[in-house]
Write an enzyme that holds these catalytic residues in place. Structure first.
Site, PDB file in Angstrom:
ATOM      1  N   GLY A 325       0.944  -1.233  -0.109  1.00  0.00           N
ATOM      2  CA  GLY A 325      -0.071   0.247   0.183  1.00  0.00           C
ATOM      3  C   GLY A 325       1.006   1.376   0.047  1.00  0.00           C
ATOM      4  N   SER A 326       0.508   2.342   0.568  1.00  0.00           N
ATOM      5  CA  SER A 326       0.946   3.491   0.740  1.00  0.00           C
ATOM      6  C   SER A 326       2.501   3.789   1.462  1.00  0.00           C
ATOM      7  CB  SER A 326      -0.084   4.581   1.504  1.00  0.00           C
ATOM      8  OG  SER A 326      -1.193   4.820   0.541  1.00  0.00           O
ATOM      9  N   THR A 327       2.779   2.704   2.047  1.00  0.00           N
ATOM     10  CA  THR A 327       4.094   2.653   2.562  1.00  0.00           C
ATOM     11  C   THR A 327       5.163   2.695   1.517  1.00  0.00           C
ATOM     12  OG1 THR A 327       4.137   0.214   2.568  1.00  0.00           O
ATOM     13  CG2 THR A 327       3.370   1.370   4.775  1.00  0.00           C
ATOM     14  N   MET A 328       4.735   2.329   0.482  1.00  0.00           N
ATOM     15  CA  MET A 328       5.435   2.291  -0.918  1.00  0.00           C
ATOM     16  C   MET A 328       5.923   3.944  -1.247  1.00  0.00           C
ATOM     17  SD  MET A 328       7.256   0.289  -2.820  1.00  0.00           S
ATOM     18  CE  MET A 328       7.923   0.238  -4.527  1.00  0.00           C
TER      19      MET A 328
END
Length: 626
Positions: A325-328
């Protein structure tokens, strides 16, 4: 006719004088051979015969003894040894596992195992009921076990029991029943460290976790001794030490028992409050890569492995794969900064809150309008991340992310660690790169995310994670320290007002982090079920800890499903305790002092309202009331 020298004894001739004369004449009559000489000759011959026979017997016995004891002694020696001489193993204690401060996490305690010689025991069938009662097992089960091994000389009846219980069984003095020393593994911390340590089987061999990874180091080498046993199996004499026992070596882990307990407690609380099905948390020491805590739920009790579902044994932080998810997004921004295609001041017009992605759309939860690079991270804009990755070539983006360890094992050495899924550009379709920029179309483990974020906090230097205290992998410089610092300061805005993870803020410290909320894949697409992440570093000025929290499948009707609402509080509560335990100095004293002043201001009015009235001062010369 000549008359004989003595009269013949006729019937009726009973004259005593005549009989006496006849006897005397017969005694004086001459003989052809002297009587004395004949007697001597017979005795000598008989002695010679008897002596010769005895001599031959002695020679035969000596020859047989020489044959048995010197020439052909092996067979009979073997038969004698088989009846009385036994070679017994000397049980050896498994090495102790401790945390980084020497606190025991796994220890071996001595126990006894009851065994029997079925050949001997079955000769006393009347004793089986008493033995079955002492063992706590049905008599027919005991009889079946013995009869199935009636041709054997060894069978375990009950293993790893308390020595006092073994004494009570042996006190029955049942023929063929004996005991031997073994060791049983005990885990004082129970469920909290179960996935890291794993467990051992009934033979004290590691089966999962670090017990399996370091089994050779921990197990040691059992010894052996030769003893003489009586027919009841009791040791009469220790004959010889064949091989001395070599105890297993102790193992000091990088785990801090206190931080591990904090992470486990906070993750359990989060799952209870959110109704999630599972969760994981990982804490790394940024400077060394050492794993300070790793916990998963659901868990199991390593002291009673047989109970509970087998699925609970998985160390999900290392083995299970999830789309990040947005941890990327911090990695996407860092790739753009390194390639020079963006700067911290670059602007991105995200209107109207979505952009096309093939026949699909990449959308934001809101229309954020124009965002700078920091705003893309602070607001977690999918559209902004997609705009950045469009400026990068496929190989540029792939090689950059690969440097941070995605798509390959971290090198921790943990059994069963997954490498993740990060396909090469030649396997991408037209939408892959864009969806990867905000955390879809690739899969990672929580440990991989923690390792990548630790590299951002360590000035762009990636160190493979380690579970052993003092064992550090070879560091690799994967990002310029200046760029790592810029991304870190952008991530700091996520936990400040206006960011997506204000619940991760810690009083007195600057926190850098990133939320992540990914939809779970289902047949033919994505479902309305979610995974909530928070990955963060603290303190920002000199990061000490990197932590990743993953909450899987929370109930949206309780506390929501986003990483900022379900995972960020776990980070805050765990890190507050860890910072205090490790005596890490605050790097945001202004906020801390302001909070202290506000608290003090609230206390003053409350104290004034509840304070007792002071007595009226008495004027000089006036008398006080009596």
């Amino acid at each position: 006719m000549k008359r004989p020298p003595f009269p013949w004894p006729f019937a009726g001739n009973d004259d005593p004088d005549r009989r006496e004369r006849a006897r005397r004449e017969s005694a004086r009559a001459p003989s052809s051979r002297p009587r004395a000489q004949r007697v001597v000759f017979d005795l000598r011959r008989r002695l010679l015969l008897v002596g010769g026979a005895l001599g031959l017997c002695s020679v035969a016995l000596l020859a047989r003894a020489l044959d048995l004891q010197v020439i052909d002694k092996a067979f009979y020696q073997q038969q004698g040894d088989a009846r009385f001489l036994r070679e017994l193993p000397i049980a050896v204690s498994r090495g102790m596992i401790t945390d980084r401060n020497g606190e025991p996490l796994a220890i071996s305690s001595p126990v006894e195992s009851i065994w029997a010689n079925p050949k001997e025991l079955l000769k006393s069938p009347a004793r089986l009921p008493a033995l079955a009662q002492a063992l706590g097992m049905p008599q027919d089960e005991l009889a079946t076990r013995l009869s199935q091994r009636a041709d054997k000389e060894f069978v375990f009846l009950k293993r790893r029991i308390n020595p006092d219980e073994a004494k009570r069984i042996l006190a029955l003095e049942i023929p063929g029943v004996s005991s031997q020393r073994e060791y049983r593994r005990f885990y004082p911390q129970g469920e909290a460290v179960a996935h890291v340590l794993g467990f051992t089987n009934i033979d004290d061999r590691g089966q999962e976790g670090l017990e399996l990874a370091f089994d050779d180091w921990l197990r040691g080498t059992p010894g052996a001794k030769r003893v003489i046993r009586d027919r009841r199996g009791r040791i009469v004499e220790n004959v010889d030490l064949l091989r001395p026992a070599q105890p297993g070596h102790d193992l000091a882990l990088s785990i801090d028992r206190r931080i591990q307990f904090l992470a486990h407690r906070e993750l359990r609380t989060a799952l209870q409050e959110t109704g999630a099905s599972s969760g994981s948390a990982v804490v790394l020491d940024v400077a060394t890569g050492e794993v300070l805590a790793m916990t998963n739920l659901p868990t199991f009790n390593p002291n009673a492995v047989g109970g509970g579902p087998r699925d609970a044994h998985r160390n999900r932080a290392v083995t299970d794969l999830f789309e990040p998810g947005s941890t990327m997004k911090p990695l996407t921004v860092a790739a753009g900064l390194e390639a020079g295609v963006i700067t911290p001041a670059s602007l991105f017009n995200t209107n109207p809150g979505w952009i096309p992605n093939g026949r699909y759309r990449t959308t934001d939860t809101h229309n954020y309008g124009v965002l700078d690079t920091t705003g893309v991270i602070r607001k977690s804009s999918n559209v902004g991340a997609a705009m950045i990755v469009h400026r990068l070539g496929n190989s540029q983006f792939y090689e950059f992310v690969k440097r941070f360890g995605y798509g390959q094992r971290t090198g921790s050495g943990f059994p069963g660690e997954s490498a993740g899924v990060f396909p090469a550009p030649d396997r991408w379709d037209g939408t892959s790169k864009q969806t990867m920029s905000y955390g879809y179309a690739l899969s990672v483990t929580p440990l991989q995310i923690a390792t990548a974020y630790a590299a951002l906090g360590n000035g762009g230097k990636l160190i493979p994670p380690s579970f052993i205290k003092g064992q550090h992998g070879e560091p690799r410089q994967v990002l310029d320290p200046k760029i790592a610092g810029e991304v870190l300061r952008m991530m700091q805005t996520v936990t400040e007002p206006g960011g997506t993870a204000t619940q991760a803020a810690i009083l007195g410290y600057h926190v850098a982090g990133k939320t992540g909320t990914s939809r779970k894949a289902s047949a033919g697409g994505y479902s309305r079920r979610y995974i909530g992440y928070f990955a963060g570093l603290v303190p920002v000025d000199k990061p000490r800890f990197a932590m990743v929290v993953m909450v899987n499948d929370p109930d949206p009707g309780r506390k929501g499903y986003t990483g900022g609402s379900v995972s960020a509080p776990v980070f805050r509560n765990t890190m507050e305790g860890a910072l205090r335990l490790m005596d890490v100095a605050p790097d945001n004293l202004e906020t801390w002092l302001a909070a202290q002043a506000a608290a003090e201001a609230k206390r003053k009015p409350a104290n004034a309202a509840t304070a007792p009235a002071l007595p009226t001062p008495v004027a000089a010369g006036a008398r006080a009331p009596q």
